[in-house]
Design an enzyme around this catalytic site. Structure first.
Site, PDB file in Angstrom:
ATOM      1  N   ASN A 112     -56.067   7.080  95.242  1.00 29.24           N
ATOM      2  CA  ASN A 112     -56.272   8.500  94.936  1.00 29.24           C
ATOM      3  C   ASN A 112     -56.480   8.639  93.432  1.00 29.24           C
ATOM      4  O   ASN A 112     -55.885   7.889  92.657  1.00 29.24           O
ATOM      5  CB  ASN A 112     -55.014   9.287  95.343  1.00 29.24           C
ATOM      6  N   HIS A 114     -55.870  11.278  90.424  1.00 36.26           N
ATOM      7  CA  HIS A 114     -55.047  12.462  90.180  1.00 36.26           C
ATOM      8  C   HIS A 114     -55.176  12.855  88.706  1.00 36.26           C
ATOM      9  O   HIS A 114     -55.086  11.993  87.828  1.00 36.26           O
ATOM     10  CB  HIS A 114     -53.582  12.158  90.527  1.00 36.26           C
ATOM     11  N   SER A 141     -54.981   9.496  86.449  1.00 42.09           N
ATOM     12  CA  SER A 141     -54.445   8.236  86.978  1.00 42.09           C
ATOM     13  C   SER A 141     -55.133   7.907  88.288  1.00 42.09           C
ATOM     14  O   SER A 141     -55.464   8.808  89.075  1.00 42.09           O
ATOM     15  CB  SER A 141     -52.941   8.371  87.272  1.00 42.09           C
ATOM     16  N   ASP A 150     -48.532  11.789  95.246  1.00 40.50           N
ATOM     17  CA  ASP A 150     -48.873  11.407  93.867  1.00 40.50           C
ATOM     18  C   ASP A 150     -47.847  10.429  93.289  1.00 40.50           C
ATOM     19  O   ASP A 150     -47.701  10.316  92.068  1.00 40.50           O
ATOM     20  CB  ASP A 150     -48.991  12.651  92.948  1.00 40.50           C
TER      21      ASP A 150
HETATM   22  C1  GAR Z   1     -60.441  15.934  90.233  1.00 37.54           C
HETATM   23  O1  GAR Z   1     -60.031  16.434  89.006  1.00 37.54           O
HETATM   24  C2  GAR Z   1     -59.349  15.128  90.880  1.00 37.54           C
HETATM   25  O2  GAR Z   1     -58.611  14.358  89.969  1.00 37.54           O
HETATM   26  C3  GAR Z   1     -58.497  16.212  91.480  1.00 37.54           C
HETATM   27  O3  GAR Z   1     -59.416  17.124  92.023  1.00 37.54           O
HETATM   28  C4  GAR Z   1     -60.600  17.075  91.230  1.00 37.54           C
HETATM   29  C5  GAR Z   1     -61.759  16.833  92.153  1.00 37.54           C
HETATM   30  O4  GAR Z   1     -62.962  16.922  91.438  1.00 37.54           O
HETATM   31  N1  GAR Z   1     -57.613  15.719  92.490  1.00 37.54           N
HETATM   32  C6  GAR Z   1     -56.417  16.241  92.719  1.00 37.54           C
HETATM   33  O5  GAR Z   1     -55.977  17.191  92.111  1.00 37.54           O
HETATM   34  C7  GAR Z   1     -55.646  15.565  93.818  1.00 37.54           C
HETATM   35  N2  GAR Z   1     -54.251  15.860  93.701  1.00 37.54           N
HETATM   36  P1  GAR Z   1     -64.312  16.443  92.099  1.00 37.54           P
HETATM   37  O6  GAR Z   1     -64.356  17.064  93.488  1.00 37.54           O
HETATM   38  O7  GAR Z   1     -65.375  16.981  91.203  1.00 37.54           O
HETATM   39  O8  GAR Z   1     -64.279  14.941  92.152  1.00 37.54           O
END
Ligand code: GAR
Length: 222
Positions: A112, A114, A141, A150
């Site tokens: 994942n 995060h 991360s 997480d």
């Molecule tokens: C990213 O910032 C990712 O790290 C976060 O969602 C966004 C997705 O962006 N993930 C989380 O918060 C998971 N807990 P994207 O759809 O443009 O890749």
């Protein structure tokens, strides 16, 4: 030993899909020797699915509605994921909790990304959390997925400064810019089998990793 181009990646995404796009762009540029074999979403309208279709990759939407429980939905979703026979499953902006029944059998091959320097700021609104805490460093991360939200073993991180006058939008943009190379470089190590999850945590080149790898400004791990 070259990484096999047959390294198969399944991506789970709920929204925008910019991290998915970073993977697709790296593969198309010949910078990542792998293939995305399917993109899976809990939201039919997720732009990530459009990005997959544009790249000619099977895009699957499965709505949680119509499933009796979270476990039933997870099971149906992972039936579809398993059918694509992935070597690696990447949660890239997948915003639903995953139950232990689907996570535990797949922990060694599920990661994942995060948007925080774990273990700081788990859960949602990580940029808001970082600003509220007065953090001077923030980042992203990549970690193996466990049932602990997480909380799985961290493989690699990219840090950014928190600057005077930052708000959620400016900070999240600075972090996102580093998420993309962080994810690509981490997947490259996984494709080359240089990273593995052992009983005692993350192994790098066969040895326990003492601290998460840190992405340097040149997009290499220091
Ligand atoms: C990213 O910032 C990712 O790290 C976060 O969602 C966004 C997705 O962006 N993930 C989380 O918060 C998971 N807990 P994207 O759809 O443009 O890749």
């Amino acid at each position: 030993m070259p990484a096999p181009a047959s390294f198969r990646i399944a991506v789970l995404a709920s929204g925008r899909g910019s991290n998915l796009q970073a993977l697709l762009d790296a593969i198309a540029a010949g910078a990542l020797d792998a293939q995305v074999v399917g993109v899976f979403s809990d939201r039919a309208q997720a732009p990530a699915l459009g990005r997959a279709r544009d790249a000619g990759i099977p895009a699957h939407a499965l709505s949680p509605r119509g499933h009796a429980s979270r476990d039933a939905f997870d099971a149906a979703l992972f039936d579809a994921v398993d059918a694509s026979a992935p070597d690696l499953i990447i949660c890239a902006g997948y915003m639903r909790l995953l139950g232990d029944a689907v996570v535990a059998p797949r922990s060694v091959r599920m990661i994942n990304i995060h948007p925080s320097l774990l273990p700081d700021f788990k859960g949602l609104h990580t940029h808001r959390q970082a600003l509220a805490a007065g953090a001077t460093r923030h980042g992203a991360s990549v970690h193996f997925v466990t049932a602990d939200l997480d909380g799985g073993p961290v493989i690699a991180q990219a840090a950014v400064p928190v600057l005077e006058g930052d708000d959620e939008a400016s900070l999240s943009a600075r972090v996102l810019e580093r998420e993309h190379p962080l994810l690509v470089e981490t997947v490259r190590l996984l494709a080359w089998r240089r990273i593995a999850l052992g009983d005692d945590g993350v192994h790098f080149d066969g040895r326990p990793l003492q601290a998460p790898l840190q992405l340097a400004a040149n997009n290499r791990f220091a």
